[in-house]
Scaffold this active site. Structure first.
Site, mmCIF file in Angstrom:
data_model
loop_
_atom_site.group_PDB
_atom_site.id
_atom_site.type_symbol
_atom_site.label_atom_id
_atom_site.label_comp_id
_atom_site.label_asym_id
_atom_site.label_seq_id
_atom_site.Cartn_x
_atom_site.Cartn_y
_atom_site.Cartn_z
ATOM 1 N N ASP A 1 0.829 -1.215 0.000
ATOM 2 C CA ASP A 1 0.000 0.000 0.000
ATOM 3 C C ASP A 1 0.857 1.257 0.000
ATOM 4 O O ASP A 1 0.564 2.240 -0.676
ATOM 5 C CB ASP A 1 -0.894 0.040 1.253
ATOM 6 C CG ASP A 1 -1.998 -0.983 1.176
ATOM 7 O OD1 ASP A 1 -2.051 -1.716 0.165
ATOM 8 O OD2 ASP A 1 -2.794 -1.057 2.126
ATOM 9 N N CYS B 1 6.340 -38.013 9.436
ATOM 10 C CA CYS B 1 7.274 -39.118 9.602
ATOM 11 C C CYS B 1 6.667 -40.002 10.685
ATOM 12 O O CYS B 1 6.408 -39.531 11.793
ATOM 13 C CB CYS B 1 8.636 -38.580 10.054
ATOM 14 S SG CYS B 1 9.720 -39.896 10.609
ATOM 15 N N GLU C 1 -15.231 0.726 10.786
ATOM 16 C CA GLU C 1 -14.247 -0.283 10.420
ATOM 17 C C GLU C 1 -14.539 -1.567 11.186
ATOM 18 O O GLU C 1 -14.750 -1.517 12.405
ATOM 19 C CB GLU C 1 -12.869 0.265 10.822
ATOM 20 C CG GLU C 1 -11.736 -0.255 10.024
ATOM 21 C CD GLU C 1 -11.560 0.441 8.661
ATOM 22 O OE1 GLU C 1 -12.333 1.373 8.344
ATOM 23 O OE2 GLU C 1 -10.648 0.022 7.941
ATOM 24 N N TYR D 1 -16.798 5.908 13.085
ATOM 25 C CA TYR D 1 -16.061 7.164 13.279
ATOM 26 C C TYR D 1 -16.516 8.306 12.390
ATOM 27 O O TYR D 1 -15.899 9.351 12.370
ATOM 28 C CB TYR D 1 -14.564 6.917 13.049
ATOM 29 C CG TYR D 1 -14.257 6.066 11.830
ATOM 30 C CD1 TYR D 1 -14.508 6.537 10.556
ATOM 31 C CD2 TYR D 1 -13.752 4.765 11.979
ATOM 32 C CE1 TYR D 1 -14.260 5.755 9.444
ATOM 33 C CE2 TYR D 1 -13.501 3.972 10.859
ATOM 34 C CZ TYR D 1 -13.759 4.481 9.599
ATOM 35 O OH TYR D 1 -13.524 3.716 8.491
ATOM 36 N N SER E 1 -11.662 7.980 0.338
ATOM 37 C CA SER E 1 -10.606 7.491 1.242
ATOM 38 C C SER E 1 -9.868 8.709 1.788
ATOM 39 O O SER E 1 -10.331 9.840 1.636
ATOM 40 C CB SER E 1 -9.703 6.504 0.532
ATOM 41 O OG SER E 1 -8.957 7.160 -0.423
ATOM 42 N N LEU E 2 -8.777 8.474 2.462
ATOM 43 C CA LEU E 2 -8.074 9.578 3.121
ATOM 44 C C LEU E 2 -6.763 9.851 2.418
ATOM 45 O O LEU E 2 -6.105 8.932 1.917
ATOM 46 C CB LEU E 2 -7.780 9.217 4.582
ATOM 47 C CG LEU E 2 -8.988 9.101 5.509
ATOM 48 C CD1 LEU E 2 -8.559 8.476 6.839
ATOM 49 C CD2 LEU E 2 -9.595 10.473 5.755
ATOM 50 N N GLU F 1 3.809 1.753 -1.138
ATOM 51 C CA GLU F 1 4.442 2.035 -2.427
ATOM 52 C C GLU F 1 3.438 2.683 -3.388
ATOM 53 O O GLU F 1 3.752 3.638 -4.093
ATOM 54 C CB GLU F 1 5.028 0.747 -3.025
ATOM 55 C CG GLU F 1 6.197 0.217 -2.209
ATOM 56 C CD GLU F 1 6.621 -1.208 -2.565
ATOM 57 O OE1 GLU F 1 7.811 -1.499 -2.445
ATOM 58 O OE2 GLU F 1 5.769 -2.040 -2.944
ATOM 59 N N TYR F 2 2.206 2.141 -3.373
ATOM 60 C CA TYR F 2 1.168 2.731 -4.224
ATOM 61 C C TYR F 2 0.925 4.177 -3.803
ATOM 62 O O TYR F 2 0.847 5.077 -4.648
ATOM 63 C CB TYR F 2 -0.140 1.924 -4.123
ATOM 64 C CG TYR F 2 -1.286 2.622 -4.819
ATOM 65 C CD1 TYR F 2 -1.434 2.533 -6.196
ATOM 66 C CD2 TYR F 2 -2.176 3.424 -4.103
ATOM 67 C CE1 TYR F 2 -2.445 3.212 -6.851
ATOM 68 C CE2 TYR F 2 -3.188 4.116 -4.748
ATOM 69 C CZ TYR F 2 -3.324 3.999 -6.119
ATOM 70 O OH TYR F 2 -4.325 4.680 -6.767
ATOM 71 N N ASP F 3 0.826 4.400 -2.487
ATOM 72 C CA ASP F 3 0.578 5.761 -2.008
ATOM 73 C C ASP F 3 1.671 6.719 -2.454
ATOM 74 O O ASP F 3 1.415 7.880 -2.740
ATOM 75 C CB ASP F 3 0.509 5.781 -0.475
ATOM 76 C CG ASP F 3 -0.796 5.199 0.028
ATOM 77 O OD1 ASP F 3 -1.725 5.077 -0.781
ATOM 78 O OD2 ASP F 3 -0.872 4.865 1.231
ATOM 79 N N LYS G 1 -8.468 15.021 12.114
ATOM 80 C CA LYS G 1 -9.677 15.604 11.500
ATOM 81 C C LYS G 1 -9.914 17.001 12.055
ATOM 82 O O LYS G 1 -9.728 17.219 13.269
ATOM 83 C CB LYS G 1 -10.896 14.728 11.830
ATOM 84 C CG LYS G 1 -10.811 13.335 11.232
ATOM 85 C CD LYS G 1 -11.980 12.445 11.633
ATOM 86 C CE LYS G 1 -11.860 11.088 10.955
ATOM 87 N NZ LYS G 1 -12.810 10.103 11.448
#
Ligand code: IVH
Length: 699
Positions: free
Chosen positions: A56, A457, A197, A249, A105-106, A58-60, A321
């Site tokens: 994640d 065995c 969540e 939340y 998303s954030l 790396e994608y971000d 927030k």
């Protein structure tokens, strides 16, 4: 998408990820379209194929390159840019439903500078000097949306692509921390959409994995996958078994009752969390904190990261927030995320590596376990070079080959796991993993019962099984013989100074004294530890014997049902199955262990050598706690938890592993967490302080 394409995009990903600042500037100016296509490729892998090629983080980072560039060059933003939409198409088979408000998303941040920059933008947009922020954990689970109408739960859905999700109401209804009915009308509200969540606590995850492993099945990689997978199961009763929990939340949509005022509690984010709590949800009221400026936020977050491992559930960061809802509305959203919130991500627990080799270990029950040797990689501050890959079915299921690129994860205290392999990155040099047909130690042909996935065995004299059996016998949770750690057992075994379990009580200390590194002092303390272990309670001995499917919990049940270990030699499977939690498989295993003449002879020998086999507490349920159940939570100041539990058991009480309707007393120490919250919702449970508990004890 063929393999060549995948390899192409993987190479491009590495080029962008590894680019230095100046080089990236060049790339952004000349190859912006390439970056957009790259992000589209990875989005498709993640959302559509459910099979990401990058961690994640790396994608971000890739997403961040584009986003930052577009912020500085708004004229370069095209409507089809990956930054300009909420998500992509979903595949799956539950009924599709539209969210009332898109589930954005954030924006992510990874250091204090990112947060300071974000705060600066927020202040500028609001035209103020400082903003009040609410900081709360970023729960690492599966996100859900809930609609309540006229005080009733109407629908529960997964995030899906952010616009459309899967209707999983039947499963949501089984999550005990989500109320089915809430007093919405008393807040002036007709309908709400709430976001939250779904999580599996670390203990529930550990217990679940423990059960899987006791059944010879491979464990799951992390609580997030376990929660997400459970939510999508077709059999809702699985939810009950797996103990899912949920935090909520955010309220993303409100429809008020005509001519009524919506409660003004909902004017701040902190107020929303309180209102949700008052309605019966688990919202992070206890976990959140308010701050007047960003520097205090930065300090708090950094101190919180150190506490991460002490929480009962996994978090992957914190969310900051803007507290005022009016200010949130003023700031608004981009197509991708709200401008009034940002996530601060903690150190990643996933990494990619290469599978270099597989070696095979023989366990105490003869199970042959393949262990992957991987290119050493750091995950969460620990270098990982070996990972158990459980059994042949697991290798097939994860599609593993020697030379594969693999994604690994080490979450919390959980042993590292391979999350997946990346077959798309194969270049032809990968080789199949060939499972041995003979025991790697004694060369006896391996055997696999039809209904099991583990090869074994079956040579009872296999030296590997003997040594592993001794290592287990002396281990901390078993007979706890200090000074006889794994390395020492192997050494004594190799030198023929220790051959089997009874041999522990017949050690030739004179010979041991002459070994390198063994002085008089260490030999004397070893001798004391061996002597002391003879008086361990019976359940520890039962666990130490290493009977298949008999973990610590089952060992306690077994011990409580007899007054002497050898009574098991005359109990049949039906009698064993009368005992709590002992099913057919466990009963068969216990029966065959005690029926085996070699085992009986070994146990007789142990008793002659002075090892305790009696259970003096079998008749205990006459004590003052007889029939009562207890659970301790938080840090106790006057007892060690294990001591307190022993006191309860010695008075005939029973320790439960979680809060449920079966619990009579929850004893609460300092910094108690979710168990206390859960217990408060069950009126039958008496909540005791440590002092209250002390008063119950006989003087
Ligand atoms: S707020 C419109 N708060 O993190 C804003 N999200 O990476 C709604 N998440 O999609 C999100 N903990 O699933 C928010 N305390 C928290 C969160 C949280 C976890 C998840 C959420 C979101 C993802 C973004």
């Amino acid at each position: 998408m063929n393999k060549k394409d995948t390899q192409y995009w993987q190479d491009i990903s590495q080029k962008w990820l590894q680019s230095k600042d100046a080089e990236r500037k060049e790339l952004l100016n000349n190859k912006l379209e390439e970056l957009k296509n790259l992000l589209r490729f990875h989005e498709n892998r993640y959302y559509v194929q459910n099979n990401p090629l990058l961690a994640d983080e790396e994608y971000d980072r890739l997403y961040g390159f584009l986003n930052k560039y577009e912020l500085a060059h708004p004229d370069k933003i095209t409507p089809d840019s990956p930054t300009q939409r909420v998500g992509v198409t979903v595949i799956k088979d539950f009924p599709k439903v539209l969210h009332l408000a898109p589930m954005l998303s954030l924006q992510n941040s990874y250091n204090s500078n990112d947060l300071i920059d974000w705060d600066r933008r927020v202040c500028e947009l609001l035209g103020t000097e400082a903003v009040e922020y609410c900081v709360e954990p970023k729960f690492d689970g599966a996100s859900i949306s809930l609609i309540y109408s006229h005080n009733q739960l109407e629908r529960g859905a997964t995030r899906g692509d952010g616009v459309t999700g899967d209707d999983i109401t039947v499963n949501i209804q089984r999550i005990k921390s989500l109320p089915l009915h809430i007093p919405l009308s008393s807040f002036g509200i007709d309908q709400v959409e709430i976001r939250g969540e779904v999580l599996m606590t670390k203990t529930a995850f550990y217990d679940y994995n423990q059960k899987l492993m006791e059944e010879g099945l491979p464990p799951l990689a992390n609580p997030r996958n376990a929660a997400a997978g459970t939510l999508r199961m077709k059999d809702p009763s699985e939810i009950t078994k797996r103990n899912l929990e949920a935090f909520v939340y955010h309220v993303s949509f409100i429809q008020q009752i005509p001519q009524q005022q919506v409660s003004n509690k909902l004017n701040t984010h902190a107020g929303v969390l309180e209102a949700l709590w008052d309605m019966g949800f688990r919202s992070p009221v206890k976990e959140m904190k308010l701050f007047k400026g960003i520097l205090e936020v930065v300090n708090y977050i950094q101190s919180f990261e150190k506490q991460r491992d002490n929480l009962p559930y996994e978090i992957d960061g914190m969310v900051i927030k803007v507290n005022s809802i009016a200010q949130q509305e003023h700031l608004g959203m981009t197509a991708h995320h709200p401008r009034w919130a940002i996530a601060y991500k903690f150190k990643a627990r996933q990494a990619t590596s290469k599978l270099l080799d597989v070696v095979y270990q023989v366990g105490r029950t003869g199970a042959v376990t393949p262990v992957a040797k991987i290119k050493p990689v750091q995950v969460g501050g620990v270098t990982i070079s070996s990972i158990s890959i459980h059994n042949a079915d697991y290798i097939q299921e994860k599609d593993l080959m020697l030379g594969d690129t693999i994604l690994i994860e080490r979450s919390g205290d959980v042993i590292p796991q391979i999350v997946k392999s990346m077959p798309d990155l194969r270049d032809g040099s990968q080789k199949p993993i060939v499972y041995p047909t003979k025991c790697p130690v004694c060369h006896t042909p391996l055997f696999k019962p039809e209904d099991e996935s583990v090869w074994r065995c079956i040579n009872k004299n296999c030296p590997a099984q003997a040594v592993e059996g001794i290592i287990h016998f002396v281990s901390k949770d078993a007979m706890d013989i200090r000074g006889l750690g794994e390395a020492n057992v192997r050494r004594l075994f190799d030198l023929n100074l220790l051959d089997d379990i009874p041999g522990i009580y017949q050690l030739n200390y004179k010979k041991i004294l002459h070994l390198d590194g063994m002085g008089e002092k260490s030999v004397a303390s070893l001798q004391d530890a061996v002597e002391e272990s003879k008086t361990r309670p019976l359940y520890r001995l039962i666990y130490a014997l290493g009977i298949r499917y008999v973990g610590e919990i089952t060992a306690k049940t077994l011990a409580n049902n007899v007054s002497h270990l050898m009574e098991f030699t005359s109990l049949d499977e039906a009698a064993l199955m009368q005992m709590e939690d002992v099913g057919e498989k466990v009963a068969a295993s216990i029966h065959s262990y005690f029926y085996n003449p070699n085992n009986r002879a070994m146990l007789n020998k142990l008793e002659t050598l002075g090892v305790n086999m009696k259970n003096d507490r079998k008749v205990a349920p006459t004590g003052s706690f007889a029939g009562q159940t207890f659970l301790f939570t938080g840090t106790l100041t006057q007892f060690k938890r294990s001591e307190a539990e022993l006191r309860v058991e010695s008075l005939g009480g029973k320790i439960l592993s979680g809060v449920s309707a079966k619990l009579n007393y929850l004893v609460v120490g300092e910094n108690a967490g979710s168990k206390l919250e859960k217990a408060k919702r069950l009126s039958s449970i008496k909540i005791l302080s440590e002092e209250d508990f002390l008063k119950l004890l006989p003087t």
